[in-house]
Design an enzyme around this catalytic site. Structure first.
Site, PDB file in Angstrom:
ATOM      1  N   CYS A 154      -4.420 -11.228  -6.215  1.00 56.98           N
ATOM      2  CA  CYS A 154      -5.577 -11.180  -5.327  1.00 56.98           C
ATOM      3  C   CYS A 154      -5.199 -10.695  -3.926  1.00 56.98           C
ATOM      4  O   CYS A 154      -6.075 -10.254  -3.182  1.00 56.98           O
ATOM      5  CB  CYS A 154      -6.290 -12.524  -5.282  1.00 56.98           C
ATOM      6  SG  CYS A 154      -5.248 -13.929  -4.924  1.00 56.98           S
ATOM      7  N   GLU A 181       5.462  -5.331  -1.266  1.00 56.69           N
ATOM      8  CA  GLU A 181       5.092  -4.272  -2.197  1.00 56.69           C
ATOM      9  C   GLU A 181       5.036  -2.898  -1.531  1.00 56.69           C
ATOM     10  O   GLU A 181       4.687  -1.908  -2.175  1.00 56.69           O
ATOM     11  CB  GLU A 181       3.757  -4.602  -2.858  1.00 56.69           C
ATOM     12  CG  GLU A 181       3.844  -5.842  -3.729  1.00 56.69           C
ATOM     13  CD  GLU A 181       2.588  -6.102  -4.537  1.00 56.69           C
ATOM     14  OE1 GLU A 181       1.695  -5.218  -4.609  1.00 56.69           O
ATOM     15  OE2 GLU A 181       2.495  -7.196  -5.124  1.00 56.69           O
TER      16      GLU A 181
END
Length: 189
Positions: A154, A181
């Site tokens: 999420c 990321e």
């Protein structure tokens, strides 16, 4: 095939559940699993948060989770450790979807399978992907109900104007996950 598609009964059963707390790059995480798979990830799992989360989990599953870092949780610990070390980009854990249902489950499954590592999606885009183009706010509610954050990412859902949006683990945690990321730069301090 990824195990994200694995389904658990929509009715919670009294199956055994295990829990543990692991340290991560974003602080302590409470992990819980059943025989079906990982069922819960809870941020900031200090003593007070842990106690409340375990009480809620026991009520929802119909069984008191027992503390254990082996068996049901070994794979989750291994994969999350690899993720936070930057060595894992796609989780292959079996997931127990018991704590999610209806529209929320549909949205979370799409998020788990359709928004890869290092990418983001808008709330409205995710709503369109599940066939509900006017349900951007409902997608936000689904993100807030996510029982499996990090694994069901999420943190990769952002506002259409480029804003981060909300996040149950706090915006600093969301920033750190997106930096891990490569979506955002690492925080300066």
């Amino acid at each position: 095939m990824s195990e994200y598609g694995r389904s658990a009964s929509s009715v919670a059963s009294a199956a055994a559940a295990e829990w543990t707390v692991m340290e991560s790059g974003i602080g302590p995480l409470l992990l819980a699993a059943t025989g079906q798979g990982l069922v819960s990830v809870v941020f900031h799992a200090g003593p007070g948060v842990r106690e409340r989360a375990l009480d809620r989990l026991g009520e929802r599953l119909g069984t008191e989770p027992v503390e254990s870092a082996s068996g049901l949780l070994a794979g989750a610990i291994r994969e999350l450790s690899a993720y936070f070390a930057g060595d894992l980009r796609e989780f292959g854990l079996p997931l127990d979807w018991t704590l999610s249902s209806g529209f929320n489950r549909q949205v979370l499954r799409e998020l788990a399978t359709g928004v890869p590592y290092g990418t983001v999606v808008g709330y409205g885009d995710l709503a369109r992907r599940v066939g509900q183009p006017t349900a951007a706010q409902a997608v936000g509610a689904a993100m807030g109900s996510n029982p499996l954050p990090v694994v069901v990412p999420c943190h990769r859902v952002v506002e259409s104007d480029g804003g981060l949006g909300g996040f149950g683990g706090g915006l600093e945690t969301k920033r750190r996950l997106l930096a891990l990321e490569g979506v955002l730069p690492e925080p300066l301090f």
